[in-house]
Design a protein around this motif. Structure first.
Motif, PDB file in Angstrom:
ATOM      1  N   MET A 186      53.901  67.384  36.685  1.00 46.99           N
ATOM      2  CA  MET A 186      54.755  66.204  36.837  1.00 46.99           C
ATOM      3  C   MET A 186      55.416  66.231  38.199  1.00 46.99           C
ATOM      4  O   MET A 186      55.967  67.239  38.630  1.00 46.99           O
ATOM      5  CB  MET A 186      55.816  66.219  35.725  1.00 46.99           C
ATOM      6  N   ALA A 187      55.371  65.104  38.878  1.00 50.56           N
ATOM      7  CA  ALA A 187      56.037  64.999  40.177  1.00 50.56           C
ATOM      8  C   ALA A 187      57.549  64.998  39.976  1.00 50.56           C
ATOM      9  O   ALA A 187      58.041  64.794  38.875  1.00 50.56           O
ATOM     10  CB  ALA A 187      55.595  63.725  40.875  1.00 50.56           C
ATOM     11  N   THR A 188      58.273  65.230  41.056  1.00 48.22           N
ATOM     12  CA  THR A 188      59.717  65.224  40.984  1.00 48.22           C
ATOM     13  C   THR A 188      60.204  63.917  40.364  1.00 48.22           C
ATOM     14  O   THR A 188      59.764  62.828  40.728  1.00 48.22           O
ATOM     15  CB  THR A 188      60.326  65.416  42.371  1.00 48.22           C
ATOM     16  N   THR A 189      61.094  64.060  39.388  1.00 42.77           N
ATOM     17  CA  THR A 189      61.547  62.928  38.603  1.00 42.77           C
ATOM     18  C   THR A 189      62.966  62.549  38.988  1.00 42.77           C
ATOM     19  O   THR A 189      63.771  63.408  39.317  1.00 42.77           O
ATOM     20  CB  THR A 189      61.544  63.325  37.110  1.00 42.77           C
ATOM     21  N   SER A 190      63.272  61.287  38.898  1.00 39.67           N
ATOM     22  CA  SER A 190      64.644  60.837  39.089  1.00 39.67           C
ATOM     23  C   SER A 190      65.380  60.946  37.759  1.00 39.67           C
ATOM     24  O   SER A 190      64.860  60.556  36.707  1.00 39.67           O
ATOM     25  CB  SER A 190      64.669  59.386  39.581  1.00 39.67           C
ATOM     26  N   PHE A 191      66.587  61.506  37.799  1.00 35.77           N
ATOM     27  CA  PHE A 191      67.362  61.678  36.579  1.00 35.77           C
ATOM     28  C   PHE A 191      67.590  60.340  35.887  1.00 35.77           C
ATOM     29  O   PHE A 191      67.619  60.252  34.655  1.00 35.77           O
ATOM     30  CB  PHE A 191      68.706  62.355  36.914  1.00 35.77           C
ATOM     31  N   SER A 192      67.718  59.280  36.669  1.00 35.93           N
ATOM     32  CA  SER A 192      67.993  57.956  36.102  1.00 35.93           C
ATOM     33  C   SER A 192      66.814  57.407  35.299  1.00 35.93           C
ATOM     34  O   SER A 192      66.968  56.454  34.524  1.00 35.93           O
ATOM     35  CB  SER A 192      68.347  56.971  37.220  1.00 35.93           C
ATOM     36  N   GLU A 193      65.636  58.021  35.468  1.00 39.03           N
ATOM     37  CA  GLU A 193      64.452  57.555  34.736  1.00 39.03           C
ATOM     38  C   GLU A 193      64.370  58.147  33.325  1.00 39.03           C
ATOM     39  O   GLU A 193      63.490  57.795  32.552  1.00 39.03           O
ATOM     40  CB  GLU A 193      63.179  57.938  35.502  1.00 39.03           C
ATOM     41  N   LEU A 194      65.291  59.055  32.999  1.00 38.64           N
ATOM     42  CA  LEU A 194      65.255  59.731  31.707  1.00 38.64           C
ATOM     43  C   LEU A 194      66.217  59.073  30.727  1.00 38.64           C
ATOM     44  O   LEU A 194      67.364  58.778  31.059  1.00 38.64           O
ATOM     45  CB  LEU A 194      65.630  61.210  31.872  1.00 38.64           C
ATOM     46  N   GLU A 195      65.747  58.883  29.512  1.00 36.20           N
ATOM     47  CA  GLU A 195      66.569  58.288  28.454  1.00 36.20           C
ATOM     48  C   GLU A 195      66.656  59.266  27.283  1.00 36.20           C
ATOM     49  O   GLU A 195      65.633  59.694  26.750  1.00 36.20           O
ATOM     50  CB  GLU A 195      65.932  56.975  28.000  1.00 36.20           C
ATOM     51  N   ARG A 196      67.879  59.631  26.907  1.00 32.84           N
ATOM     52  CA  ARG A 196      68.060  60.545  25.784  1.00 32.84           C
ATOM     53  C   ARG A 196      67.687  59.861  24.472  1.00 32.84           C
ATOM     54  O   ARG A 196      68.140  58.755  24.188  1.00 32.84           O
ATOM     55  CB  ARG A 196      69.506  61.040  25.711  1.00 32.84           C
ATOM     56  N   VAL A 197      66.848  60.547  23.689  1.00 27.82           N
ATOM     57  CA  VAL A 197      66.425  60.015  22.392  1.00 27.82           C
ATOM     58  C   VAL A 197      67.304  60.583  21.288  1.00 27.82           C
ATOM     59  O   VAL A 197      67.903  59.852  20.507  1.00 27.82           O
ATOM     60  CB  VAL A 197      64.933  60.339  22.135  1.00 27.82           C
ATOM     61  N   ASN A 198      67.383  61.907  21.203  1.00 34.41           N
ATOM     62  CA  ASN A 198      68.262  62.553  20.230  1.00 34.41           C
ATOM     63  C   ASN A 198      68.444  64.026  20.594  1.00 34.41           C
ATOM     64  O   ASN A 198      67.701  64.576  21.417  1.00 34.41           O
ATOM     65  CB  ASN A 198      67.706  62.428  18.797  1.00 34.41           C
ATOM     66  N   ARG A 199      69.459  64.645  19.965  1.00 34.07           N
ATOM     67  CA  ARG A 199      69.718  66.066  20.193  1.00 34.07           C
ATOM     68  C   ARG A 199      68.784  66.870  19.297  1.00 34.07           C
ATOM     69  O   ARG A 199      68.648  66.572  18.112  1.00 34.07           O
ATOM     70  CB  ARG A 199      71.180  66.387  19.851  1.00 34.07           C
ATOM     71  N   ILE A 200      68.132  67.891  19.856  1.00 35.07           N
ATOM     72  CA  ILE A 200      67.190  68.674  19.055  1.00 35.07           C
ATOM     73  C   ILE A 200      67.635  70.120  18.873  1.00 35.07           C
ATOM     74  O   ILE A 200      66.996  70.871  18.147  1.00 35.07           O
ATOM     75  CB  ILE A 200      65.750  68.625  19.635  1.00 35.07           C
ATOM     76  N   GLY A 201      68.730  70.513  19.510  1.00 39.17           N
ATOM     77  CA  GLY A 201      69.199  71.874  19.289  1.00 39.17           C
ATOM     78  C   GLY A 201      70.329  72.259  20.211  1.00 39.17           C
ATOM     79  O   GLY A 201      70.533  71.660  21.263  1.00 39.17           O
ATOM     80  N   SER A 202      71.084  73.264  19.762  1.00 38.43           N
ATOM     81  CA  SER A 202      72.140  73.842  20.589  1.00 38.43           C
ATOM     82  C   SER A 202      71.975  75.350  20.570  1.00 38.43           C
ATOM     83  O   SER A 202      71.655  75.925  19.529  1.00 38.43           O
ATOM     84  CB  SER A 202      73.525  73.477  20.048  1.00 38.43           C
ATOM     85  N   GLY A 203      72.187  75.960  21.716  1.00 44.66           N
ATOM     86  CA  GLY A 203      72.063  77.406  21.804  1.00 44.66           C
ATOM     87  C   GLY A 203      73.162  77.957  22.677  1.00 44.66           C
ATOM     88  O   GLY A 203      74.145  77.277  22.973  1.00 44.66           O
ATOM     89  N   THR A 204      72.989  79.216  23.063  1.00 45.97           N
ATOM     90  CA  THR A 204      73.977  79.865  23.888  1.00 45.97           C
ATOM     91  C   THR A 204      74.113  79.121  25.210  1.00 45.97           C
ATOM     92  O   THR A 204      73.182  79.065  25.994  1.00 45.97           O
ATOM     93  CB  THR A 204      73.562  81.326  24.159  1.00 45.97           C
ATOM     94  N   GLY A 205      75.284  78.517  25.402  1.00 49.88           N
ATOM     95  CA  GLY A 205      75.573  77.914  26.699  1.00 49.88           C
ATOM     96  C   GLY A 205      74.944  76.570  26.977  1.00 49.88           C
ATOM     97  O   GLY A 205      75.044  76.069  28.088  1.00 49.88           O
ATOM     98  N   GLY A 206      74.286  75.951  25.979  1.00 42.56           N
ATOM     99  CA  GLY A 206      73.650  74.678  26.282  1.00 42.56           C
ATOM    100  C   GLY A 206      73.211  73.887  25.070  1.00 42.56           C
ATOM    101  O   GLY A 206      73.152  74.410  23.962  1.00 42.56           O
ATOM    102  N   THR A 207      72.910  72.615  25.318  1.00 41.13           N
ATOM    103  CA  THR A 207      72.376  71.725  24.285  1.00 41.13           C
ATOM    104  C   THR A 207      71.045  71.161  24.786  1.00 41.13           C
ATOM    105  O   THR A 207      70.883  70.911  25.981  1.00 41.13           O
ATOM    106  CB  THR A 207      73.348  70.566  24.001  1.00 41.13           C
ATOM    107  N   VAL A 208      70.098  71.006  23.867  1.00 38.14           N
ATOM    108  CA  VAL A 208      68.781  70.480  24.227  1.00 38.14           C
ATOM    109  C   VAL A 208      68.591  69.104  23.594  1.00 38.14           C
ATOM    110  O   VAL A 208      68.857  68.905  22.406  1.00 38.14           O
ATOM    111  CB  VAL A 208      67.657  71.439  23.775  1.00 38.14           C
ATOM    112  N   TYR A 209      68.131  68.147  24.407  1.00 39.18           N
ATOM    113  CA  TYR A 209      67.874  66.788  23.949  1.00 39.18           C
ATOM    114  C   TYR A 209      66.398  66.451  24.127  1.00 39.18           C
ATOM    115  O   TYR A 209      65.758  66.912  25.074  1.00 39.18           O
ATOM    116  CB  TYR A 209      68.691  65.776  24.758  1.00 39.18           C
TER     117      TYR A 209
END
Length: 276
Positions: free
Chosen positions: A1-24
């Motif tokens: 994948m080429a370098t992506t712009s953060f603005s192109e990403l849309e959060r769908v849902n949260r899939i997990g939380s771990g040490t020091g972070g959350t994954v969407y």
């Protein structure tokens, strides 16, 4: 994948939380592709942020079919966010695999990823069932490099206490063992052995629960004999587990040696877990 712009990403849902972070789960709108976005908590000091960015840059170069791909990194509003390959079937935590053929396929995939990482001088330091992910193609991949460290001669040895104690090797929990020396590669192999035995048994293989208090876990892991596969298992599987769970880290087999173990080589047919 080429370098992506953060603005192109849309959060769908949260899939997990771990040490020091959350994954969407996120959608890349221009392509319609799904990714996982790990948001690392906190405003970190510049030196810590630099180290984290340096590690993530190294992980972006990791390219192996049995390691979750790190696609990009963003520094957004003081939070470091890492764009990762999305594994649609989640983690292997809580899974029970009593049959040795599919367990061998799964183990070979994890070993292949670990062998690749170790050859690149990367120690994972937190191998456990919840960090082993699977997708709908039955590919198993090692995930969560939030606590991995790149080992080089110029860097400090693995002495920072990160990771889950339930899957840690005895010499890592109790630094009095093994003359205070810690070999991160051998530590990963111990964690692998505990995880694979847990899959086979359908439960944490020590006499205490993995959510037990620190003192109980330390006694079980450091003071008692390493767990073994039951007599009902094949000799190959019992020996494989023993090669991983040697109390002396110098006697544990390496990932490369374990890939040539009969438990892996004699069960090479695909029984449901795709091998790389």
């Amino acid at each position: 994948m080429a370098t992506t712009s953060f603005s192109e990403l849309e959060r769908v849902n949260r899939i997990g939380s771990g040490t020091g972070g959350t994954v969407y789960k996120v959608l890349h709108r221009p392509t319609g592709r799904l990714y996982a976005l790990k948001v690392i908590y906190g405003n970190h000091e510049d030196s810590v942020r630099l180290q984290m960015c340096r590690e993530i840059e190294i992980l972006r170069d990791v390219d192996n079919p049995n390691v979750v791909r790190c696609h990009d990194m963003f520094d957004h509003n003081g939070e470091i966010q890492v764009l990762l390959e999305f594994m649609d079937k989640g983690s292997l935590e809580g899974i029970h695999i009593p049959l040795e053929q599919p367990l061998s396929d799964l183990t070979r995939q994890v070993l292949s990823g670990l062998y690749y990482l170790h050859r690149r001088k990367i120690v994972h330091r937190d191998i456990k069932p919840s960090n082993l992910l699977i997708n709908s193609r039955r590919e198993v991949k090692i995930a969560d490099f939030g606590v991995s460290r790149v080992l080089a001669q110029t860097m400090d040895p693995c002495n920072s206490s990160v990771g889950t104690i339930a899957y840690m090797s005895p010499e890592r929990i109790n630094t009095d063992l093994n003359h205070g020396q810690y070999d991160g590669y051998a530590g990963d192999i111990w964690s692998l052995g505990v995880s694979i035995l847990e899959f086979y048994l359908g439960r944490f293989p020590f006499s205490v629960g993995r959510q037990g208090d620190w003192a109980s876990l330390m006694c079980a892991i450091c003071m008692s004999q390493p767990p073994e596969a039951p007599p009902s298992a094949s000799r190959e599987f019992r020996e494989f587990i023993a090669c991983c769970l040697q109390r002396d880290p110098a006697r544990r087999w390496t990932a490369g040696q374990l890939l040539r173990h009969p438990f892996i080589t004699q069960n090479s047919t695909d029984y449901g877990f795709k091998s790389s």
